[in-house]
Design a protein around this motif. Structure first.
Motif, mmCIF file in Angstrom:
data_model
loop_
_atom_site.group_PDB
_atom_site.id
_atom_site.type_symbol
_atom_site.label_atom_id
_atom_site.label_comp_id
_atom_site.label_asym_id
_atom_site.label_seq_id
_atom_site.Cartn_x
_atom_site.Cartn_y
_atom_site.Cartn_z
ATOM 1 N N ASP A 99 49.036 23.891 -59.638
ATOM 2 C CA ASP A 99 47.625 23.539 -59.726
ATOM 3 C C ASP A 99 46.759 24.765 -59.994
ATOM 4 N N LEU A 100 47.130 25.918 -59.431
ATOM 5 C CA LEU A 100 46.388 27.145 -59.693
ATOM 6 C C LEU A 100 46.520 27.518 -61.169
ATOM 7 N N ILE A 101 47.728 27.443 -61.698
ATOM 8 C CA ILE A 101 47.930 27.737 -63.118
ATOM 9 C C ILE A 101 47.168 26.740 -63.973
ATOM 10 N N GLU A 102 47.213 25.467 -63.592
ATOM 11 C CA GLU A 102 46.478 24.456 -64.339
ATOM 12 C C GLU A 102 44.976 24.736 -64.307
ATOM 13 N N ALA A 103 44.465 25.135 -63.136
ATOM 14 C CA ALA A 103 43.034 25.459 -63.031
ATOM 15 C C ALA A 103 42.698 26.644 -63.937
ATOM 16 N N LEU A 104 43.545 27.672 -63.943
ATOM 17 C CA LEU A 104 43.313 28.818 -64.818
ATOM 18 C C LEU A 104 43.357 28.411 -66.292
ATOM 19 N N ASN A 105 44.326 27.578 -66.637
ATOM 20 C CA ASN A 105 44.442 27.127 -68.026
ATOM 21 C C ASN A 105 43.244 26.277 -68.443
ATOM 22 N N CYS A 107 40.202 26.496 -67.163
ATOM 23 C CA CYS A 107 39.075 27.426 -67.298
ATOM 24 C C CYS A 107 39.144 28.148 -68.644
ATOM 25 N N ASN A 108 40.333 28.528 -69.045
ATOM 26 C CA ASN A 108 40.527 29.193 -70.330
ATOM 27 C C ASN A 108 40.173 28.244 -71.478
ATOM 28 N N LEU A 109 40.572 26.992 -71.350
ATOM 29 C CA LEU A 109 40.315 25.982 -72.373
ATOM 30 C C LEU A 109 38.817 25.806 -72.619
ATOM 31 N N ILE A 110 38.029 25.865 -71.550
ATOM 32 C CA ILE A 110 36.578 25.703 -71.698
ATOM 33 C C ILE A 110 35.866 27.052 -71.802
ATOM 34 N N ASP A 111 36.662 28.095 -72.018
ATOM 35 C CA ASP A 111 36.160 29.448 -72.239
ATOM 36 C C ASP A 111 35.325 29.956 -71.062
ATOM 37 N N GLN A 112 35.797 29.671 -69.854
ATOM 38 C CA GLN A 112 35.130 30.156 -68.647
ATOM 39 C C GLN A 112 36.145 30.775 -67.689
ATOM 40 N N CYS A 113 37.009 31.596 -68.245
ATOM 41 C CA CYS A 113 38.055 32.253 -67.469
ATOM 42 C C CYS A 113 37.616 33.684 -67.137
ATOM 43 N N PRO A 114 38.085 34.228 -66.024
ATOM 44 C CA PRO A 114 37.780 35.622 -65.710
ATOM 45 C C PRO A 114 38.321 36.553 -66.787
ATOM 46 N N LYS A 115 37.723 37.747 -66.874
ATOM 47 C CA LYS A 115 38.201 38.769 -67.806
ATOM 48 C C LYS A 115 39.622 39.189 -67.458
ATOM 49 N N SER A 116 39.920 39.226 -66.170
ATOM 50 C CA SER A 116 41.277 39.587 -65.743
ATOM 51 C C SER A 116 41.688 38.747 -64.539
ATOM 52 N N VAL A 117 42.985 38.464 -64.490
ATOM 53 C CA VAL A 117 43.590 37.750 -63.370
ATOM 54 C C VAL A 117 44.838 38.520 -62.976
ATOM 55 N N VAL A 118 44.923 38.873 -61.700
ATOM 56 C CA VAL A 118 46.091 39.564 -61.161
ATOM 57 C C VAL A 118 46.554 38.792 -59.930
ATOM 58 N N VAL A 119 47.868 38.565 -59.849
ATOM 59 C CA VAL A 119 48.452 37.944 -58.663
ATOM 60 C C VAL A 119 49.224 39.021 -57.912
ATOM 61 N N ILE A 120 48.854 39.193 -56.650
ATOM 62 C CA ILE A 120 49.577 40.076 -55.739
ATOM 63 C C ILE A 120 50.384 39.131 -54.859
ATOM 64 N N GLY A 121 51.702 39.234 -54.928
ATOM 65 C CA GLY A 121 52.515 38.277 -54.204
ATOM 66 C C GLY A 121 53.734 38.878 -53.555
ATOM 67 N N ILE A 122 54.397 38.022 -52.805
ATOM 68 C CA ILE A 122 55.602 38.413 -52.088
ATOM 69 C C ILE A 122 56.598 37.264 -52.136
ATOM 70 N N GLN A 123 57.857 37.616 -52.288
ATOM 71 C CA GLN A 123 58.936 36.625 -52.254
ATOM 72 C C GLN A 123 59.057 36.132 -50.810
ATOM 73 N N PRO A 124 58.844 34.830 -50.564
ATOM 74 C CA PRO A 124 58.939 34.322 -49.194
ATOM 75 C C PRO A 124 60.391 34.260 -48.724
#
Length: 170
Positions: A99-105, A107-124
């Motif tokens: 859903d997060l990826i879909e939300a980002l996509n 936003c990109n489709l309607i040309d309202q995406c952030p200039k940059s997106v970074v995910v800081i993550g950890i393998q659970p």
């Protein structure tokens, strides 16, 4: 007059599924320990998925903190940029990732995406069954995740102020 870029640090995850909630837990610690410049929002996104679109649309720089199901051992840290997300966060890995990826996509489709997106993550280590505590291995890496978020903010020229010491962080 220069308007500062809007930055959102967004923690996502389900705190009822052990290590799946690491993103939210990191946000809780950041909010407890630091004061941030006015142009920085630190947001608990939980499992809101598509409901996060408005938050995403209203930012110039997005930093997401999350559990990432990659190929590493539990506790492996990741830093993924926007163009790595479809590979790094495969659909249906958790209740919110796709859903997060879909939300980002969207936003990109309607040309309202952030200039940059970074995910800081950890393998659970463990995201099942239900439990609100992080596993010991993942809890031990929380400081490393916090440091990565602070470093990411630093690269944007932003330095939060530690509440306990009243001084800026490194």
């Amino acid at each position: 007059m220069h308007t500062p870029e809007r930055v959102v640090v967004l923690g996502v995850g389900n705190i009822l599924l052990k290590d799946e909630g690491i993103g939210v837990r990191v946000i809780e610690e950041l909010q407890r320990r630091y004061m941030f410049p006015e142009n920085v929002k630190v947001v608990d996104g939980g499992t809101q998925g598509l409901w996060l679109m408005s938050t995403i649309q209203e930012t110039d720089r997005l930093i997401v903190v999350d559990a990432v199901l990659g190929d590493g051992e539990p506790g492996t840290l990741y830093r993924l940029e926007r163009d790595q997300l479809p590979k790094g966060l495969r659909a249906k890995q958790s209740a919110h990732d796709s859903d997060l990826i879909e939300a980002l996509n969207l936003c990109n489709l309607i040309d309202q995406c952030p200039k940059s997106v970074v995910v800081i993550g950890i393998q659970p280590q463990d995201i099942q069954p239900f439990g609100m505590e992080l596993t010991e291995k993942i809890a031990a890496r929380m400081e490393d995740l916090i440091d990565l978020v602070l470093k990411e903010l630093h690269t944007l020229g932003l330095t939060p102020v530690s509440i306990s010491s009243g001084g800026a962080t490194n």
